[in-house]
Write a protein that holds these residues in place. Structure first.
Motif, PDB file in Angstrom:
ATOM      1  N   HIS A 261       8.105  30.056  18.175  1.00 53.13           N
ATOM      2  CA  HIS A 261       8.938  31.033  17.476  1.00 53.13           C
ATOM      3  C   HIS A 261       8.380  32.429  17.728  1.00 53.13           C
ATOM      4  CE1 HIS A 261      11.703  28.457  15.341  1.00 53.13           C
ATOM      5  NE2 HIS A 261      10.720  27.723  14.876  1.00 53.13           N
ATOM      6  N   LEU A 262       9.267  33.367  18.048  1.00 52.13           N
ATOM      7  CA  LEU A 262       8.865  34.727  18.368  1.00 52.13           C
ATOM      8  C   LEU A 262       9.295  35.685  17.265  1.00 52.13           C
ATOM      9  CD1 LEU A 262       9.929  34.932  22.124  1.00 52.13           C
ATOM     10  CD2 LEU A 262       7.617  34.600  21.237  1.00 52.13           C
ATOM     11  N   PRO A 263       8.448  36.661  16.909  1.00 50.97           N
ATOM     12  CA  PRO A 263       8.917  37.743  16.033  1.00 50.97           C
ATOM     13  C   PRO A 263      10.091  38.474  16.674  1.00 50.97           C
ATOM     14  CG  PRO A 263       6.527  37.808  16.304  1.00 50.97           C
ATOM     15  CD  PRO A 263       7.046  36.815  17.301  1.00 50.97           C
ATOM     16  N   GLN A 264      10.867  39.163  15.852  1.00 52.66           N
ATOM     17  CA  GLN A 264      12.064  39.823  16.369  1.00 52.66           C
ATOM     18  C   GLN A 264      11.745  40.791  17.502  1.00 52.66           C
ATOM     19  OE1 GLN A 264      14.010  41.533  12.922  1.00 52.66           O
ATOM     20  NE2 GLN A 264      15.459  39.839  12.833  1.00 52.66           N
ATOM     21  N   THR A 265      10.683  41.557  17.380  1.00 55.12           N
ATOM     22  CA  THR A 265      10.354  42.516  18.434  1.00 55.12           C
ATOM     23  C   THR A 265      10.029  41.797  19.740  1.00 55.12           C
ATOM     24  OG1 THR A 265       8.104  42.570  17.563  1.00 55.12           O
ATOM     25  CG2 THR A 265       9.591  44.347  16.875  1.00 55.12           C
ATOM     26  N   ALA A 266       9.333  40.677  19.653  1.00 56.63           N
ATOM     27  CA  ALA A 266       9.002  39.918  20.860  1.00 56.63           C
ATOM     28  C   ALA A 266      10.244  39.252  21.441  1.00 56.63           C
ATOM     29  CB  ALA A 266       7.931  38.869  20.560  1.00 56.63           C
ATOM     30  N   TYR A 267      11.189  38.844  20.590  1.00 52.68           N
ATOM     31  CA  TYR A 267      12.428  38.273  21.116  1.00 52.68           C
ATOM     32  C   TYR A 267      13.221  39.324  21.889  1.00 52.68           C
ATOM     33  CZ  TYR A 267      16.890  35.983  21.634  1.00 52.68           C
ATOM     34  OH  TYR A 267      18.031  35.460  22.176  1.00 52.68           O
ATOM     35  N   ASP A 268      13.264  40.551  21.373  1.00 51.73           N
ATOM     36  CA  ASP A 268      13.905  41.633  22.128  1.00 51.73           C
ATOM     37  C   ASP A 268      13.281  41.750  23.513  1.00 51.73           C
ATOM     38  OD1 ASP A 268      15.451  42.199  19.923  1.00 51.73           O
ATOM     39  OD2 ASP A 268      14.265  43.916  19.279  1.00 51.73           O
ATOM     40  N   GLU A 269      11.959  41.704  23.561  1.00 48.29           N
ATOM     41  CA  GLU A 269      11.244  41.844  24.829  1.00 48.29           C
ATOM     42  C   GLU A 269      11.509  40.667  25.757  1.00 48.29           C
ATOM     43  OE1 GLU A 269       7.677  44.436  22.719  1.00 48.29           O
ATOM     44  OE2 GLU A 269       7.475  42.270  23.004  1.00 48.29           O
ATOM     45  N   LEU A 270      11.661  39.473  25.183  1.00 45.06           N
ATOM     46  CA  LEU A 270      12.033  38.314  25.996  1.00 45.06           C
ATOM     47  C   LEU A 270      13.349  38.561  26.724  1.00 45.06           C
ATOM     48  CD1 LEU A 270      11.680  35.257  26.789  1.00 45.06           C
ATOM     49  CD2 LEU A 270      12.994  34.740  24.712  1.00 45.06           C
ATOM     50  N   LEU A 271      14.322  39.130  26.026  1.00 51.26           N
ATOM     51  CA  LEU A 271      15.610  39.422  26.649  1.00 51.26           C
ATOM     52  C   LEU A 271      15.485  40.511  27.704  1.00 51.26           C
ATOM     53  CD1 LEU A 271      17.981  39.323  23.537  1.00 51.26           C
ATOM     54  CD2 LEU A 271      17.561  37.515  25.211  1.00 51.26           C
TER      55      LEU A 271
END
Length: 377
Positions: A261-271
């Motif tokens: 599970h990724l924090p929201q900021t890290a999920y943005d970076e994944l995209l």
């Protein structure tokens, strides 16, 4: 002189902890970044532990996460100052004991010198035509402790006649400074320049077909799979797609990394790292638009009446999706059977970036909410 900060109560009833809670947390955080004070009432805040570490402990100045128990404890209600704005997110309803406590603070017809809160019903995101018709309409309250008050429908959306989309003020600068290779190394992903695809989905009917196409393809693909249902869906597809496991073990054209599970900021970076992103629901759809990379949307399925088909079609119309992207969405979402078309990433990227440019020309959701409340308060 700038307007004084307001106190907001945002109520969130968790149905899908990624979407409902994700949107409410992003909104709370952005309002606080603009000088507002926010109390986020949540009936199940467990997902914030990974989505926004420290949120429930007050790590974000200006945001306080409160437990939405049923009923809310009277001593808690008595201890809280009354808010200037109420937000009911995604069709939830503010509990009557909360409204009654506020009414006692206000006094009969405002005799205590307090204005009634601006009361907003923040609706689900859609590109359908009714959104422009319904946005910012009043809804009189006829019963209960708030009888005589007015709620206001507030619809996020993709056009200037709607409430806009969540977009943080610092988002473009953060994305411009992003280093894909460094981010992948920091997250333990062994990337050697191959195509990167990300997967955040429910259980798309054509998932096995896509995995096979990548495993048999000429171009190497590294798939980054989000935790939860996406991980389970990939593992199930590999198990049920005949011969796929042998392909994965043999040709090795497709490699798969299962992410935590990724924090929201890290999920943005994944995209931002992805060459092709698969997203689902509402929050990640908006983040994919801001990322500007080719993406495919797995819309929340409503199999009882297939209402999601019209919602998907309206979005594809707004997106001005090329024929291959539209067909891919139809098969991916089970709207029509058949084979997935080969992704045309250059054409899809051009389409998404043109859509993003249109959105950047419109006010974002937080800006519009602040303006609306200032006019109605």
């Amino acid at each position: 002189m700038p307007a004084p900060p307001l106190l907001w109560d945002i109520f969130c009833q968790v149905v899908d902890n990624h979407g409902d809670l994700g949107v409410c947390w992003r909104l709370s955080r952005e309002l606080a970044a603009r000088g507002q004070q926010v109390r986020l009432w949540v009936d199940d805040a467990r997902a914030l532990a990974w989505m926004a570490p420290g949120a429930t402990e007050g790590a974000v100045p200006g945001v306080r996460v409160l437990p939405w128990a049923r009923p809310i404890a009277p001593d808690l209600l008595a201890s809280l100052p009354r808010a200037d704005v109420w937000v009911e997110a995604f069709g939830c309803e503010i509990p009557p004991e909360f409204i009654a406590a506020s009414a006692r603070q206000t006094g009969d017809k405002g005799q205590n010198g307090l204005k009634p809160p601006v009361w907003l019903n923040l609706e689900y995101l859609s590109a359908e035509a009714y959104v422009e018709r319904m946005h910012a309409l009043p809804s009189p309250v006829l019963h209960g402790p708030a009888a005589g008050a007015t709620k206001w429908f507030f619809y996020p959306g993709f056009t200037p006649a709607t409430g806009g989309l969540l977009r943080e003020a610092d988002l473009p600068a953060r994305q411009a400074a992003f280093d894909r290779a460094a981010w992948l190394r920091a997250h333990g992903i062994d990337w050697r320049g191959e195509r990167l695809a990300t997967l955040f989905c429910y259980e798309p009917p054509a998932l096995g077909q896509l995995l096979r196409a990548w495993a048999e393809g000429d171009e190497a693909t590294h798939l980054l799979v989000a935790a939860g249902r996406a991980t389970a869906a990939v593992r199930q597809a590999i198990q049920h797609e005949i011969g796929l496991q042998r392909l994965l073990d043999g040709r090795q054209q497709l490699s798969i990394s299962y992410l935590p599970h990724l924090p929201q900021t890290a999920y943005d970076e994944l995209l931002w790292a992805g060459d092709l992103n698969s997203v689902r629901g509402e929050d990640s759809l908006v983040r994919a638009l801001w990322a500007g990379a080719p993406f495919v949307w797995h819309i929340y399925p409503q199999p009882e009446d297939n209402a999601h088909h019209a919602k998907l079609e309206a979005f594809l119309d707004w997106l001005q999706a090329p024929a291959s992207l539209r067909q891919f969405h139809h098969v991916w979402n089970g709207v029509t059977p058949g084979a997935l078309p080969t992704p045309d990433l250059p054409a899809w990227r051009t389409c998404v970036q043109a859509a993003r440019a249109r959105l950047h020309g419109q006010d974002d959701l937080a800006t519009q909410l602040l303006g609306f409340v200032a006019r109605k308060g």
